[in-house]
Design a protein around this motif. Structure first.
Motif, short mmCIF file in Angstrom:
data_model
loop_
_atom_site.label_atom_id
_atom_site.label_comp_id
_atom_site.label_asym_id
_atom_site.label_seq_id
_atom_site.Cartn_x
_atom_site.Cartn_y
_atom_site.Cartn_z
N ARG A 58 -11.84 43.00 125.99
CA ARG A 58 -10.53 43.30 125.40
C ARG A 58 -9.43 43.02 126.43
O ARG A 58 -8.38 42.46 126.09
CB ARG A 58 -10.50 44.76 124.97
CG ARG A 58 -9.19 45.12 124.34
CD ARG A 58 -9.16 46.55 123.90
NE ARG A 58 -7.81 46.83 123.48
CZ ARG A 58 -7.46 47.86 122.81
NH1 ARG A 58 -8.36 48.74 122.44
NH2 ARG A 58 -6.21 48.05 122.49
N ASN A 59 -9.63 43.40 127.69
CA ASN A 59 -8.63 43.13 128.74
C ASN A 59 -8.42 41.63 128.94
O ASN A 59 -7.30 41.18 129.15
CB ASN A 59 -9.04 43.78 130.05
CG ASN A 59 -8.92 45.29 130.00
OD1 ASN A 59 -8.21 45.83 129.15
ND2 ASN A 59 -9.60 45.97 130.91
N ILE A 60 -9.50 40.87 128.87
CA ILE A 60 -9.39 39.41 129.01
C ILE A 60 -8.60 38.84 127.84
O ILE A 60 -7.73 37.98 128.02
CB ILE A 60 -10.79 38.76 129.12
CG1 ILE A 60 -11.42 39.14 130.46
CG2 ILE A 60 -10.70 37.25 128.97
CD1 ILE A 60 -12.86 38.70 130.61
N LEU A 61 -8.86 39.30 126.63
CA LEU A 61 -8.11 38.83 125.45
C LEU A 61 -6.63 39.19 125.55
O LEU A 61 -5.77 38.37 125.21
CB LEU A 61 -8.73 39.40 124.18
CG LEU A 61 -10.06 38.81 123.75
CD1 LEU A 61 -10.62 39.56 122.55
CD2 LEU A 61 -9.91 37.34 123.43
N ILE A 62 -6.34 40.39 126.00
CA ILE A 62 -4.94 40.80 126.15
C ILE A 62 -4.24 39.94 127.20
O ILE A 62 -3.11 39.47 127.00
CB ILE A 62 -4.85 42.30 126.49
CG1 ILE A 62 -5.28 43.13 125.28
CG2 ILE A 62 -3.44 42.67 126.94
CD1 ILE A 62 -5.42 44.61 125.56
N ALA B 126 -1.14 37.37 126.56
CA ALA B 126 0.10 37.49 127.32
C ALA B 126 0.48 36.16 127.96
O ALA B 126 1.65 35.75 127.92
CB ALA B 126 -0.03 38.58 128.39
N VAL B 127 -0.48 35.47 128.54
CA VAL B 127 -0.22 34.16 129.16
C VAL B 127 0.24 33.17 128.08
O VAL B 127 1.20 32.42 128.28
CB VAL B 127 -1.48 33.64 129.90
CG1 VAL B 127 -1.32 32.19 130.28
CG2 VAL B 127 -1.76 34.50 131.13
N ALA B 128 -0.42 33.15 126.94
CA ALA B 128 -0.03 32.25 125.85
C ALA B 128 1.38 32.56 125.37
O ALA B 128 2.16 31.64 125.08
CB ALA B 128 -1.04 32.34 124.71
N ALA B 129 1.72 33.84 125.28
CA ALA B 129 3.06 34.22 124.83
C ALA B 129 4.13 33.75 125.82
O ALA B 129 5.18 33.25 125.42
CB ALA B 129 3.13 35.73 124.64
N THR C 114 4.49 29.92 125.51
CA THR C 114 5.20 29.58 124.28
C THR C 114 6.68 29.88 124.41
O THR C 114 7.52 29.08 123.99
CB THR C 114 4.59 30.36 123.10
OG1 THR C 114 3.19 30.04 123.00
CG2 THR C 114 5.28 30.03 121.79
N ALA C 115 7.01 31.01 125.01
CA ALA C 115 8.42 31.36 125.21
C ALA C 115 9.12 30.36 126.13
O ALA C 115 10.26 29.98 125.89
CB ALA C 115 8.53 32.77 125.78
N ALA C 116 8.44 29.91 127.18
CA ALA C 116 9.03 28.94 128.11
C ALA C 116 9.31 27.62 127.41
O ALA C 116 10.39 27.04 127.57
CB ALA C 116 8.11 28.73 129.31
N ILE C 117 8.36 27.15 126.63
CA ILE C 117 8.57 25.89 125.89
C ILE C 117 9.68 26.06 124.86
O ILE C 117 10.53 25.20 124.70
CB ILE C 117 7.25 25.43 125.24
CG1 ILE C 117 6.27 24.99 126.34
CG2 ILE C 117 7.49 24.29 124.25
CD1 ILE C 117 4.87 24.73 125.85
N GLY C 118 9.67 27.19 124.17
CA GLY C 118 10.72 27.46 123.19
C GLY C 118 12.10 27.48 123.82
O GLY C 118 13.07 26.96 123.26
#
Length: 189
Positions: free
Chosen positions: A6-10, A14-17, A20-24
Motif C-alpha cells: 500500500r505504501n508503494i502504491l501511495i 504521488a510521483v505520478a501526480a 502530471t502537474a508539472a506537464i500540465g
C-alpha cells in the motif's frame, strides 16, 4: 506485507501526480503565453537552404538575431554569458535592437523586451563585433510538403513570424505570415 504494498502504491501515485502537474503547468504556461502575450511580427531571413529543413521542421532566423556587441553595457560584457534581455524598438516597419541588459527592464509602449541567449559561450571583441542570439523561436513545424515554398518565400522576404511575448520576455511563435497575412497558426493543443 500488505502495508508495504500500500505504501508503494501511495508513493507511486504521488510521483505520478507530481509529474502530471508539472506537464500540465508547462502546457498551461505556453497556452497563456500564446493567448495573452503581446504580438510582434518579425521578418524571417533565409538560412542556408541545405540546412533550412529537417523533414517538416523549419529553422528560422531573424534580423534581430545578429546584434552589435556595442549595445551591451560594460558590466554585462564582464559577466559570463547567460540570459540576456534585448530591448526592441519599432521603426517604420521592423523591430530593431536598441539595448542589451542582464535583467529585464521596463519598456516604453513602443518597445518590447525579449529574453535571449548567446549562441556561443564568450563575448566577441572588437569595434564591429556582433552577437549571435537565440530567442527560442528559431524553429517551427510546417505541414508536410510546404517546406520548399516557405524557403522561397523567406528568400523573397515575404515570410514573417507572428510572435507572442509575455511580460518576462519569453516568446512563442503564434504562426507564420505570408505577405502580411496569417497563413500557419500554432495550435494551442
Amino acid at each position: 506485507m500488505i502495508g508495504l504494498n500500500r505504501n508503494i502504491l501511495i508513493a507511486a501515485a504521488a510521483v505520478a501526480a507530481v509529474q502530471t502537474a508539472a506537464i500540465g503547468w508547462m502546457v498551461w504556461d505556453r497556452i497563456q503565453l500564446i493567448r495573452h502575450g503581446r504580438e510582434v511580427v518579425l521578418p524571417i531571413v533565409p538560412v542556408d537552404p541545405r540546412s533550412l529543413f529537417r523533414g517538416d521542421y523549419v529553422i528560422l532566423s531573424y534580423p534581430i538575431s545578429i546584434v552589435p556587441a556595442t549595445l551591451a553595457p560594460d558590466e554585462l560584457r564582464q559577466q559570463k554569458p547567460g540570459t540576456i534581455y534585448v530591448t526592441l524598438g519599432k521603426t517604420t516597419d521592423e523591430w530593431q535592437p536598441l539595448a542589451l541588459s542582464a535583467m529585464p527592464s521596463s519598456a516604453a509602449p513602443d518597445q518590447i523586451v525579449l529574453k535571449a541567449k548567446l549562441r556561443h559561450n564568450w563575448w566577441p571583441g572588437g569595434a564591429n563585433a556582433r552577437l549571435n542570439l537565440r530567442y527560442g523561436i528559431e524553429s517551427y513545424f510546417v505541414p508536410e510538403g510546404k517546406g520548399l515554398a516557405l524557403e522561397q518565400l523567406a528568400r523573397d522576404k515575404k515570410l514573417a513570424a507572428l510572435v507572442a511575448v509575455d511580460a518576462k520576455g519569453n516568446a512563442a511563435i503564434k504562426g507564420l505570415m505570408i505577405d502580411g497575412k496569417l497563413q500557419y497558426e500554432e495550435p494551442l493543443f
